[in-house]
Write a protein that holds these residues in place. Structure first.
Motif, PDB file in Angstrom:
ATOM      1  N   GLN A 141      -3.316   2.070  -5.904  1.00  0.00           N
ATOM      2  CA  GLN A 141      -1.951   2.512  -5.603  1.00  0.00           C
ATOM      3  C   GLN A 141      -1.871   3.922  -6.159  1.00  0.00           C
ATOM      4  N   GLY A 142      -0.893   4.669  -5.734  1.00  0.00           N
ATOM      5  CA  GLY A 142      -0.830   6.013  -6.285  1.00  0.00           C
ATOM      6  C   GLY A 142       0.118   6.915  -5.548  1.00  0.00           C
ATOM      7  N   MET A 143      -0.183   8.204  -5.592  1.00  0.00           N
ATOM      8  CA  MET A 143       0.703   9.214  -5.030  1.00  0.00           C
ATOM      9  C   MET A 143       1.083   8.904  -3.584  1.00  0.00           C
ATOM     10  N   SER A 144       0.087   8.568  -2.778  1.00  0.00           N
ATOM     11  CA  SER A 144       0.378   8.290  -1.370  1.00  0.00           C
ATOM     12  C   SER A 144      -0.648   7.309  -0.814  1.00  0.00           C
ATOM     13  N   PRO A 145      -0.214   6.408   0.047  1.00  0.00           N
ATOM     14  CA  PRO A 145      -1.204   5.585   0.747  1.00  0.00           C
ATOM     15  C   PRO A 145      -2.043   6.493   1.644  1.00  0.00           C
ATOM     16  N   ASN A 146      -3.261   6.058   1.953  1.00  0.00           N
ATOM     17  CA  ASN A 146      -4.093   6.765   2.936  1.00  0.00           C
ATOM     18  C   ASN A 146      -3.842   6.181   4.312  1.00  0.00           C
ATOM     19  N   GLU A 147      -4.280   6.912   5.330  1.00  0.00           N
ATOM     20  CA  GLU A 147      -4.231   6.336   6.673  1.00  0.00           C
ATOM     21  C   GLU A 147      -5.094   5.066   6.705  1.00  0.00           C
ATOM     22  N   TRP A 148      -6.272   5.131   6.088  1.00  0.00           N
ATOM     23  CA  TRP A 148      -7.157   3.972   5.968  1.00  0.00           C
ATOM     24  C   TRP A 148      -6.951   3.388   4.579  1.00  0.00           C
ATOM     25  N   PHE A 149      -6.684   2.115   4.480  1.00  0.00           N
ATOM     26  CA  PHE A 149      -6.625   1.524   3.138  1.00  0.00           C
ATOM     27  C   PHE A 149      -7.745   0.512   2.958  1.00  0.00           C
ATOM     28  N   GLU A 150      -8.183   0.416   1.721  1.00  0.00           N
ATOM     29  CA  GLU A 150      -9.335  -0.421   1.415  1.00  0.00           C
ATOM     30  C   GLU A 150      -8.870  -1.757   0.828  1.00  0.00           C
ATOM     31  N   ILE A 151      -9.437  -2.810   1.345  1.00  0.00           N
ATOM     32  CA  ILE A 151      -9.162  -4.137   0.779  1.00  0.00           C
ATOM     33  C   ILE A 151     -10.409  -4.569   0.024  1.00  0.00           C
ATOM     34  N   ILE A 152     -10.210  -4.981  -1.207  1.00  0.00           N
ATOM     35  CA  ILE A 152     -11.352  -5.453  -2.002  1.00  0.00           C
ATOM     36  C   ILE A 152     -11.243  -6.960  -2.158  1.00  0.00           C
ATOM     37  N   ALA A 153     -12.318  -7.646  -1.822  1.00  0.00           N
ATOM     38  CA  ALA A 153     -12.368  -9.107  -1.950  1.00  0.00           C
ATOM     39  C   ALA A 153     -13.302  -9.451  -3.105  1.00  0.00           C
TER      40      ALA A 153
END
Lengths: 411, 110
Positions: free
Chosen positions: B58-70
């Motif tokens: 999380q942070g300043m801004s989301p990216n266009e692509w977000f990463e999901i970690i399993a």
């Protein structure tokens, strides 16, 4: 390819709880070359604002285009030069190509910029960075860049990180132990989605806590070939946001902190972010009358601009988390109004800051944070909930947030 | 043991739901044939047991692509990697379109 593999391996081993934290990961050498060149150029421009006004627009545009071209070329395909040699060659090449294009008078006008640019790049000495080790575009570079004395090529980021840590230690009243690690990552395109501000810079924080230690991994994402003046002046705020708003978020939790899912946190994204922007403003006003004031003022203005864009509910397109940010900002405004009603505005601000930090440190998870702050805002709108006002008064008398937090948790 | 994937033009909740459905189907034996064609045997334990899915940050801004970690539970840790690449990634691409799912952030410089 080797660097890429290491990123994957590190990421894999980093993601689980209870595992040893790997060394920080940094931008590839070719990205750092492009970044360092553009950062040096825009620093030279900023430091010579008066001289810039005297340079014909066309000549300055030509110089900037040459710097852009060189940065883009190196970010696509690295050369064998070490970073400091690349910077010297790049400035020489830019100046050489500029010479036949401009008259003698223009050359004289542009000379302060070139002198400042050479001054900026001369500060980066690869051989002196980390016990004589020099980056060669290999995974081992990360250790050089991450070392306390090294990483001069990303000095703006490392310096902002040090300042942000000092700020957090000063502003949080009882700062818990959190290991905060900074990483950098190179992007081809702008990594942030701030409406109206095409920012070549972003920050992300991930918790990598173990059973015994809180660890916050901060990644500063940089579009090295698009890095510009706005990105340069935004570095201190973006890094401060990550360290101050997220690095210590939920740090009083007795368990490893869970990472975010669907729900964003209005305390860190809004309430604490107001504080981050105000700290930037305060820093600038404290430097009034000094040589550093102009730089600090520009950084505070950039912080304010980004903060306003993130919280705006009217801008189109809207920032994806605007309603969450706005909720946190509303909570800040309301608590400041309650505290200020008693007259002492300085103490009101200090107490509101302290409360925001205490709430941010609390171990509420993301969903709890959202519901607690929604309740907080709902009950502080007029007519104010008497019980909540009593809890706020008690907080100001004792600086103990447990009763207030208990009330917000169960009410 | 963890795996990650980048997605765009969707939200975390939809992606999480889809990943959980796919893994539930794997646990139920629905993809046993596809796994065995790749020389992989379905793990004895359940993939959903102890599974934690979260955003990469999380942070300043989301990216266009977000990463999901399993992050998988210890019982299935070794098999999870194969299941992820053979089953989860292709099924996610089918669910969210091929150009909206990527093992790496396409905007990141490599």
């Amino acid at each position: 390819m080797i660097a890429f593999l290491q990123i994957i391996q590190n990421k894999t081993s980093n993601a689980g709880f209870g595992m040893a934290l790997p060394a920080p990961i940094h931008m590839l050498l070719k990205d750092r070359k492009a970044y360092a060149l553009r950062a040096a150029y825009f620093k030279a421009i900023r430091a010579n604002a008066n001289a810039v006004g005297k340079i014909p627009e066309e000549a300055l545009r030509y110089l900037e285009n040459r710097i852009n071209e060189i940065a883009q070329n190196i970010a696509q395909k690295d050369s064998s030069s070490q970073l400091d040699d690349f910077l010297a060659e790049a400035v020489e090449a830019a100046e050489k190509s500029l010479r036949p294009m401009i008259e003698l008078a223009t050359s004289a006008a542009i000379s302060p910029i070139m002198t400042a640019l050479r001054g900026q790049i001369s500060r980066i000495k690869c051989i002196a960075c980390y016990h004589g080790a020099v980056c060669h575009g290999l995974p081992a570079d990360d250790e050089i860049v991450a070392s306390t004395d090294g990483g001069e090529c990303i000095n703006e980021i490392k310096s902002a990180f040090r300042t942000a840590n000092e700020t957090a230690a000063r502003v949080y009243s009882n700062i818990p132990s959190v290991r905060i690690q900074i990483h950098t990552s190179g992007f081809r395109d702008r990594p942030a989605l701030i409406p109206g501000i095409p920012l070549a810079l972003n920050g992300q924080t991930r918790f990598a806590d173990t059973a015994n230690e809180k660890i916050s991994v901060i990644t500063i994402e940089i579009a090295s070939t698009l890095f510009d003046e706005m990105a340069l002046v935004s570095v201190p705020y973006v890094v401060l946001h990550e360290v101050f708003c997220h690095g210590y978020q939920m740090a009083n939790s007795s368990r490893p902190r869970r990472n975010a899912k669907s729900v964003a946190d209005p305390i860190s994204e809004g309430m604490m972010d107001v504080l981050a922007a105000r700290i930037m403003e305060q820093r600038a006003s404290e430097l009034a009358g000094t040589d550093d004031w102009q730089r600090s003022k520009e950084e505070a203005d950039a912080a304010s601009q980004i903060h306003l864009a993130r919280r705006s509910l009217t801008m189109q397109p809207r920032f994806p988390q605007a309603s969450t940010v706005a909720l946190g900002v509303h909570a800040w405004d309301l608590v400041l109004a309650v505290f200020s009603a008693e007259g002492d505005s300085l103490r009101a601000e200090q107490d509101a800051r302290r409360l925001a930090c205490d709430l941010n440190l609390h171990d509420w998870d993301f969903v709890m944070r959202f519901s607690a702050l929604s309740r907080f805002v709902g009950q502080l709108k007029k007519p104010r909930n008497a019980k909540l006002v009593t809890e706020l008064t008690r907080y100001r008398d004792t600086y103990n947030s447990s009763e207030l937090i208990n009330y917000l948790t169960i009410s | 043991m963890s795996e990650s994937i980048f997605v765009r033009e969707t939200d975390f909740a939809s992606a999480e739901k889809t990943i959980r459905t796919i893994l539930s189907d794997v646990d139920a034996g629905k993809y046993d044939q596809e796994l065995s064609q790749s020389g992989v045997t379905r793990p004895q334990g359940k993939l959903l047991d102890g599974l934690d899915l979260s955003m990469s940050g999380q942070g300043m801004s989301p990216n266009e692509w977000f990463e999901i970690i399993a992050i998988f539970g210890p019982v299935v840790a070794t098999a999870a990697k194969d299941v992820w690449s053979i089953i989860v990634v292709p099924k996610l691409k089918r669910a969210f379109r091929d150009d909206c799912v990527s093992p790496n952030n396409p905007k990141q410089n490599k």
